[in-house]
Design an enzyme around this catalytic site. Sequence first.
Site, short mmCIF file in Angstrom:
data_model
loop_
_atom_site.label_atom_id
_atom_site.label_comp_id
_atom_site.label_asym_id
_atom_site.label_seq_id
_atom_site.Cartn_x
_atom_site.Cartn_y
_atom_site.Cartn_z
N CYS A 146 0.83 -1.21 0.00
CA CYS A 146 0.00 0.00 0.00
C CYS A 146 0.87 1.26 0.00
O CYS A 146 1.80 1.38 0.80
CB CYS A 146 -0.88 -0.03 1.24
SG CYS A 146 -2.06 1.31 1.26
N ARG B 64 -12.90 1.08 -5.63
CA ARG B 64 -12.62 0.94 -4.22
C ARG B 64 -11.96 2.20 -3.64
O ARG B 64 -12.03 2.47 -2.46
CB ARG B 64 -11.68 -0.25 -4.07
CG ARG B 64 -11.33 -0.64 -2.69
CD ARG B 64 -10.64 -1.98 -2.78
NE ARG B 64 -10.35 -2.47 -1.45
CZ ARG B 64 -9.22 -2.23 -0.81
NH1 ARG B 64 -8.30 -1.48 -1.34
NH2 ARG B 64 -9.02 -2.75 0.38
P1 RVP Z 1 -0.57 -6.83 4.13
O1 RVP Z 1 -1.05 -7.99 4.90
O2 RVP Z 1 0.40 -5.97 4.87
O3 RVP Z 1 -0.05 -7.22 2.78
O4 RVP Z 1 -1.83 -5.88 3.88
C1 RVP Z 1 -3.02 -6.31 3.29
C2 RVP Z 1 -4.04 -5.19 3.35
O5 RVP Z 1 -3.59 -4.06 2.57
C3 RVP Z 1 -5.38 -5.50 2.74
O6 RVP Z 1 -6.21 -6.27 3.58
C4 RVP Z 1 -5.96 -4.12 2.46
O7 RVP Z 1 -6.53 -3.54 3.60
C5 RVP Z 1 -4.72 -3.32 2.11
N1 RVP Z 1 -4.58 -3.12 0.66
C6 RVP Z 1 -4.94 -3.94 -0.35
N2 RVP Z 1 -4.61 -3.34 -1.52
C7 RVP Z 1 -4.06 -2.18 -1.17
C8 RVP Z 1 -3.55 -1.17 -2.08
O8 RVP Z 1 -3.45 -1.38 -3.27
N3 RVP Z 1 -3.18 -0.03 -1.56
N4 RVP Z 1 -4.02 -2.06 0.16
#
Ligand code: RVP
Length: 501
Positions: free
Chosen positions: A320, A419
């Site tokens: 993210c 989203r």
């Molecule tokens: P991680 O477990 O740290 O990989 O994080 C997963 C979380 O990141 C997802 O459950 C969602 O809330 C968030 N996410 C998913 N896509 C993106 C993005 O493209 N920014 N963020």
Amino acid sequence: MAYIFEEPSHTFDEYLLVPGYTGPDCIPANVTLQTPVVRYNKKAGEKCPLTMNIPMTSAVMQAVSDDKLAVALAKEGGISFIFGSQTIENQAAMVARVKAYKAGFVSSDTNIRPEQTLGELVEAIEKTGHSTVAVTEDGTANGKLVGIITERDFRIGHCEMSEKVSAYMTPLSSLVMGKEGITLDEANDLIWEKKVNQLPVVDKDGKLLYLVFRKDAASHEEHPLELLDSQKRYIVGAGINTRDYMDRVPALLEAGVDVMTLDSSEGFTEWQRRALQDIHSKWPNAKIGAGNVVDADGFNFLAEAGADFVKIGIGGGSICITREQKGIGRGQATATIEVAKARDAYYEKTGIYIPICSDGGIVYDHHVTLALAMGADFVMLGRYFARFDESPTNKLIVNGNYVKEYWGEGSNRARNWQRYDLGGKKGMAFEEGVDSYVPYAGSLHDNVTLTTSKIIHAMCNCGVTNIPDLQKNAKITLVSAASLREGGAHDVIVKNTVKAN
Ligand code: RVP
């Protein structure tokens, strides 16, 4: 003037647990990781209508949660939220496949006709990797069964590849078979009694329904924590959005979904309030989580709007880049702590307990324990599950290492702009997620077993045997940058690097 949080916000890495008194009964065998998933009137003595046996859910992401991963995680006691960035039909079909999956009963995916050649058989086996093949009249998975052939029935190099399958298969007359309606226990008994490795189950017309394999028949014994509904089907979740919910929700409910969550990078919005209200008034029994939020205001808003659980976290996900792109977010630990306080205050005031989920930013296994100790009822993980055999992406070799692909739902690759645009128009010009690789890590079962074992042992060190007691009694300390260095191997020359997970 703007409201300024004067304290810096923190991540899980900046905290450690301080042990509590470990009594004689505080041993791993006595620890339960059972946890509530949806709201309930705890003060009135109600039971939570949906609980999990481990506090782990898989992220609503294309690269993480499909039907295969959902089955694997439900076997361990957790819930997958099948990704919503796909058509309603596809998503509902994935949910339906999870609900149709009967532990131990396998739909045959390698099939052949008796008049096909051994060469064709070898090709089919190479494609699926499954060495037991059902021979059916028309070569389909549910055709009339005429035999079974396995890799042990013919010898490559000694048999002509142009010979017919029928010459080598075990024919129907010599097969031990189960009748439609046989239970897994009965199938298991038959397999042992007749000393066979697999048991085809057929209907009254002799058409193939399933295969039960010796190794899978014991599956439910190997998975004592598996999460099943009242009809003994696996529990499964799904992600929904704030646009097409009036069409998506009924399709998912029809497919048998147990719980859904609004899936958005930012949930403190009118769109989520309306969606929760509309869905609950049309389908009062539907269980809908909402989020994501990072403070008490966000939690209280969604609690009042009727959320069945609330997800916490903005910008902490491994893929993210929301914080870089928009400057929006909060350290995941601080967000979890503040939302947990709001949840407890809401419970005191109303008697309603609303579970909270810490979503994103879990890097090490002990971060799960910390999130729970800080008040989370469960966590949601993306990167963690993306690394396993069961995730939907291919295993690749990059620079000599096995990796799997993992991309954000806000990346161009996921093309899931709805989203991220707050219910407005499509097609924002910037990404909020990246496309990446993660190191391949093997099977979900092995990894989840290891992770939960670490959580259980840490809980014993804290002197507790269940999650509510951990939330109540844990002692948590902030750590300095210098003490972080002290926490790893230091000032020695390490022979074999032990990588923490
Ligand atoms: P991680 O477990 O740290 O990989 O994080 C997963 C979380 O990141 C997802 O459950 C969602 O809330 C968030 N996410 C998913 N896509 C993106 C993005 O493209 N920014 N963020």
